[in-house]
Design a protein around this motif. Structure first.
Motif, PDB file in Angstrom:
ATOM      1  N   SER A   1     -11.289 -12.662   0.220  1.00 61.20           N
ATOM      2  CA  SER A   1     -11.744 -11.561   1.121  1.00 61.20           C
ATOM      3  C   SER A   1     -12.332 -10.471   0.609  1.00 61.20           C
ATOM      4  O   SER A   1     -12.795  -9.760   1.305  1.00 61.20           O
ATOM      5  CB  SER A   1     -10.555 -11.055   1.939  1.00 61.20           C
TER       6      SER A   1
ATOM      7  N   LEU B   1      -6.787 -13.153  -0.809  1.00 60.01           N
ATOM      8  CA  LEU B   1      -6.988 -11.995  -1.568  1.00 60.01           C
ATOM      9  C   LEU B   1      -8.322 -11.902  -2.220  1.00 60.01           C
ATOM     10  O   LEU B   1      -9.319 -10.927  -1.838  1.00 60.01           O
ATOM     11  CB  LEU B   1      -5.965 -11.449  -2.480  1.00 60.01           C
TER      12      LEU B   1
ATOM     13  N   ALA C   1      -3.198 -15.286  -3.364  1.00 62.41           N
ATOM     14  CA  ALA C   1      -4.025 -14.601  -4.166  1.00 62.41           C
ATOM     15  C   ALA C   1      -5.550 -15.002  -3.843  1.00 62.41           C
ATOM     16  O   ALA C   1      -6.384 -14.286  -3.924  1.00 62.41           O
ATOM     17  CB  ALA C   1      -3.741 -15.221  -5.670  1.00 62.41           C
TER      18      ALA C   1
ATOM     19  N   ILE D   1      -2.118  -9.840 -11.926  1.00 61.71           N
ATOM     20  CA  ILE D   1      -1.825  -8.516 -10.928  1.00 61.71           C
ATOM     21  C   ILE D   1      -0.536  -9.267  -9.982  1.00 61.71           C
ATOM     22  O   ILE D   1      -0.544 -10.442  -9.729  1.00 61.71           O
ATOM     23  CB  ILE D   1      -3.021  -8.415  -9.808  1.00 61.71           C
TER      24      ILE D   1
ATOM     25  N   TYR E   1       7.174  -5.827  -0.864  1.00 59.69           N
ATOM     26  CA  TYR E   1       5.877  -5.020  -0.712  1.00 59.69           C
ATOM     27  C   TYR E   1       4.718  -5.656  -0.310  1.00 59.69           C
ATOM     28  O   TYR E   1       3.365  -5.057  -0.454  1.00 59.69           O
ATOM     29  CB  TYR E   1       5.908  -3.791  -1.624  1.00 59.69           C
ATOM     30  N   ARG E   2       4.730  -6.935  -0.192  1.00 56.62           N
ATOM     31  CA  ARG E   2       3.489  -7.789  -0.044  1.00 56.62           C
ATOM     32  C   ARG E   2       2.932  -7.611   1.435  1.00 56.62           C
ATOM     33  O   ARG E   2       3.526  -7.397   2.117  1.00 56.62           O
ATOM     34  CB  ARG E   2       3.758  -8.978  -0.402  1.00 56.62           C
TER      35      ARG E   2
ATOM     36  N   LEU F   1       2.755  -7.930  -6.929  1.00 55.68           N
ATOM     37  CA  LEU F   1       3.424  -6.983  -6.026  1.00 55.68           C
ATOM     38  C   LEU F   1       4.702  -7.607  -6.034  1.00 55.68           C
ATOM     39  O   LEU F   1       4.881  -8.935  -5.801  1.00 55.68           O
ATOM     40  CB  LEU F   1       2.588  -6.955  -4.837  1.00 55.68           C
TER      41      LEU F   1
ATOM     42  N   GLY G   1      -1.673  -4.640   2.109  1.00 59.80           N
ATOM     43  CA  GLY G   1      -2.671  -4.143   1.546  1.00 59.80           C
ATOM     44  C   GLY G   1      -2.613  -3.271   0.109  1.00 59.80           C
ATOM     45  O   GLY G   1      -3.789  -2.947  -0.474  1.00 59.80           O
ATOM     46  N   ILE G   2      -1.367  -3.465  -0.588  1.00 62.45           N
ATOM     47  CA  ILE G   2      -1.256  -2.725  -1.782  1.00 62.45           C
ATOM     48  C   ILE G   2      -2.131  -3.267  -3.115  1.00 62.45           C
ATOM     49  O   ILE G   2      -2.662  -2.616  -3.697  1.00 62.45           O
ATOM     50  CB  ILE G   2       0.227  -2.590  -2.266  1.00 62.45           C
ATOM     51  N   ALA G   3      -2.173  -4.856  -3.175  1.00 61.92           N
ATOM     52  CA  ALA G   3      -2.990  -5.366  -4.015  1.00 61.92           C
ATOM     53  C   ALA G   3      -4.221  -5.176  -3.778  1.00 61.92           C
ATOM     54  O   ALA G   3      -5.179  -5.073  -4.910  1.00 61.92           O
ATOM     55  CB  ALA G   3      -2.545  -6.855  -3.738  1.00 61.92           C
TER      56      ALA G   3
HETATM   57  C1  LIG Z   1      -1.434 -12.227  -4.504  1.00 66.18           C
HETATM   58  C2  LIG Z   1      -0.692 -10.989  -4.423  1.00 66.18           C
HETATM   59  C3  LIG Z   1      -0.905 -10.085  -5.571  1.00 66.18           C
HETATM   60  C4  LIG Z   1      -1.248 -10.219  -3.061  1.00 66.18           C
HETATM   61  O1  LIG Z   1      -0.457  -8.891  -2.962  1.00 66.18           O
HETATM   62  P1  LIG Z   1      -0.394  -8.154  -1.641  1.00 66.18           P
HETATM   63  O2  LIG Z   1      -0.380  -6.820  -1.982  1.00 66.18           O
HETATM   64  O3  LIG Z   1       0.593  -8.989  -0.703  1.00 66.18           O
HETATM   65  O4  LIG Z   1      -1.917  -8.481  -1.163  1.00 66.18           O
HETATM   66  P2  LIG Z   1      -2.367  -7.475   0.024  1.00 66.18           P
HETATM   67  O5  LIG Z   1      -1.438  -7.065   1.335  1.00 66.18           O
HETATM   68  O6  LIG Z   1      -3.372  -6.526  -0.542  1.00 66.18           O
HETATM   69  O7  LIG Z   1      -3.544  -8.549   0.741  1.00 66.18           O
HETATM   70  C5  LIG Z   1      -4.964  -8.520   1.318  1.00 66.18           C
HETATM   71  C6  LIG Z   1      -5.447  -9.677   1.689  1.00 66.18           C
HETATM   72  O8  LIG Z   1      -5.309 -10.760   0.976  1.00 66.18           O
HETATM   73  C7  LIG Z   1      -4.878 -12.009   1.650  1.00 66.18           C
HETATM   74  N1  LIG Z   1      -3.520 -12.373   1.510  1.00 66.18           N
HETATM   75  C8  LIG Z   1      -2.657 -11.695   0.735  1.00 66.18           C
HETATM   76  N2  LIG Z   1      -1.341 -12.319   0.856  1.00 66.18           N
HETATM   77  C9  LIG Z   1      -1.580 -13.357   1.618  1.00 66.18           C
HETATM   78  C10 LIG Z   1      -0.642 -14.528   2.297  1.00 66.18           C
HETATM   79  N3  LIG Z   1       0.606 -14.511   1.709  1.00 66.18           N
HETATM   80  N4  LIG Z   1      -1.297 -15.575   2.990  1.00 66.18           N
HETATM   81  C11 LIG Z   1      -2.761 -15.427   3.473  1.00 66.18           C
HETATM   82  N5  LIG Z   1      -3.369 -14.229   3.006  1.00 66.18           N
HETATM   83  C12 LIG Z   1      -2.895 -13.343   2.067  1.00 66.18           C
HETATM   84  C13 LIG Z   1      -5.106 -11.423   3.155  1.00 66.18           C
HETATM   85  O9  LIG Z   1      -6.338 -11.497   3.473  1.00 66.18           O
HETATM   86  C14 LIG Z   1      -4.843 -10.095   2.971  1.00 66.18           C
HETATM   87  O10 LIG Z   1      -5.339  -9.334   4.084  1.00 66.18           O
HETATM   88  P3  LIG Z   1      -4.517  -9.039   5.471  1.00 66.18           P
HETATM   89  O11 LIG Z   1      -3.254  -8.864   5.078  1.00 66.18           O
HETATM   90  O12 LIG Z   1      -5.272  -7.862   6.094  1.00 66.18           O
HETATM   91  O13 LIG Z   1      -4.714 -10.351   6.101  1.00 66.18           O
HETATM   92  C15 LIG Z   1       0.869 -11.150  -4.109  1.00 66.18           C
HETATM   93  O14 LIG Z   1       0.961 -12.086  -3.230  1.00 66.18           O
HETATM   94  C16 LIG Z   1       1.785 -11.601  -5.617  1.00 66.18           C
HETATM   95  O15 LIG Z   1       2.037 -10.678  -6.196  1.00 66.18           O
HETATM   96  N6  LIG Z   1       1.986 -13.112  -5.715  1.00 66.18           N
HETATM   97  C17 LIG Z   1       2.489 -13.225  -6.972  1.00 66.18           C
HETATM   98  C18 LIG Z   1       1.657 -13.051  -7.978  1.00 66.18           C
HETATM   99  C19 LIG Z   1       0.276 -13.826  -7.988  1.00 66.18           C
HETATM  100  O16 LIG Z   1       0.123 -14.735  -7.566  1.00 66.18           O
HETATM  101  N7  LIG Z   1      -0.506 -12.934  -8.579  1.00 66.18           N
HETATM  102  C20 LIG Z   1      -2.100 -13.158  -8.576  1.00 66.18           C
HETATM  103  C21 LIG Z   1      -2.430 -14.171  -9.831  1.00 66.18           C
HETATM  104  S1  LIG Z   1      -3.983 -14.820  -9.792  1.00 66.18           S
END
Ligand SMILES: CC(C)(COP(=O)(O)OP(=O)(O)OC[C@H]1O[C@@H](n2cnc3c(N)ncnc32)[C@H](O)[C@@H]1OP(=O)(O)O)[C@@H](O)C(=O)NCCC(=O)NCCS
Length: 172
Positions: A130, A127, A124, A82, A88-89, A84, A92-94
């Motif tokens: 949570s 995420l 991650a 997964i 656009y991080r 993003l 809440g999109i992930a």
């Molecule tokens: C991990 C990833 C997919 C999260 O995507 P995102 O769209 O930013 O995540 P969301 O906005 O849906 O976050 C949901 C919750 O996750 C947690 N979270 C997400 N990113 C965070 C960060 N950088 N630091 C702390 N908490 C985080 C929080 O609890 C967040 O809720 P909140 O914003 O209300 O506090 C994104 O950072 C990404 O693409 N990372 C690189 C690829 C990757 O590592 N993928 C996972 C592989 S296992």
């Protein structure tokens, strides 16, 4: 089974061959060990894979800003990847993409979910924690680039009410 979902300006839909170059680029920007383009092409042919993209559109353009691959293996939903777009991080999109994918898997008979994540991947981990995933094991030195450990995480039960609530509460 719901194949597509629109929430405000974001549209979640199945990945197609036309998305592969954008998805590969997104993967390269997101991971230190990105998948080769061929791997994404293969997933489109994998009967176990459910492949999604998040598309963002306005009056001028459409762009893929997120992608996810999930494998349904009997009653387990394996989160394969997964990502993003960095711009656009933290919107809440992930979380909604995860909700959409797990609800689809649930409709297809999956009852639980599992994944692997780098120990250092704080975003991650936060995420997943949570949303009810918890650590069940470690693959020592799993990643070939820096020999980092992979944490294995499980979600024992996919609770459709919980995931529907995430979709309802999402503010575009
Ligand atoms: C991990 C990833 C997919 C999260 O995507 P995102 O769209 O930013 O995540 P969301 O906005 O849906 O976050 C949901 C919750 O996750 C947690 N979270 C997400 N990113 C965070 C960060 N950088 N630091 C702390 N908490 C985080 C929080 O609890 C967040 O809720 P909140 O914003 O209300 O506090 C994104 O950072 C990404 O693409 N990372 C690189 C690829 C990757 O590592 N993928 C996972 C592989 S296992």
């Amino acid at each position: 089974m719901k194949q597509e979902r629109t929430l405000g300006h974001i549209h979640i839909r199945p990945m197609t061959i036309n998305d592969i170059s954008e998805v590969t680029h997104l993967d390269q920007e997101s991971f230190s060990l990105p998948w080769p383009q061929r791997a994404f092409e293969n997933e489109l042919l994998n009967p176990m894979a459910r492949n999604w993209v998040v598309e963002l559109s306005d009056e001028h353009q459409k762009a893929v800003v997120g992608s996810m691959i999930l494998w349904i293996i009997i009653d387990e939903a394996h989160i394969a990847t997964i990502a993003l777009d960095k711009r656009y991080r933290r919107k809440g999109i992930a979380k909604v993409l995860l909700a959409h994918a797990l609800l689809t898997a649930y409709d297809e008979g999956a009852i639980c979910s599992l994944l692997e994540v780098r120990r250092s991947n704080k975003a991650a981990l936060a995420l997943y924690q949570s949303t009810g995933f918890y650590e069940v094991g470690v693959r020592k030195k799993y990643y070939s680039d820096n020999h980092e450990d992979a944490l294995l995480m499980n979600l024992d039960k996919i609770n459709p009410e919980f995931w529907h609530r995430i979709l309802e509460e999402y503010i575009p």
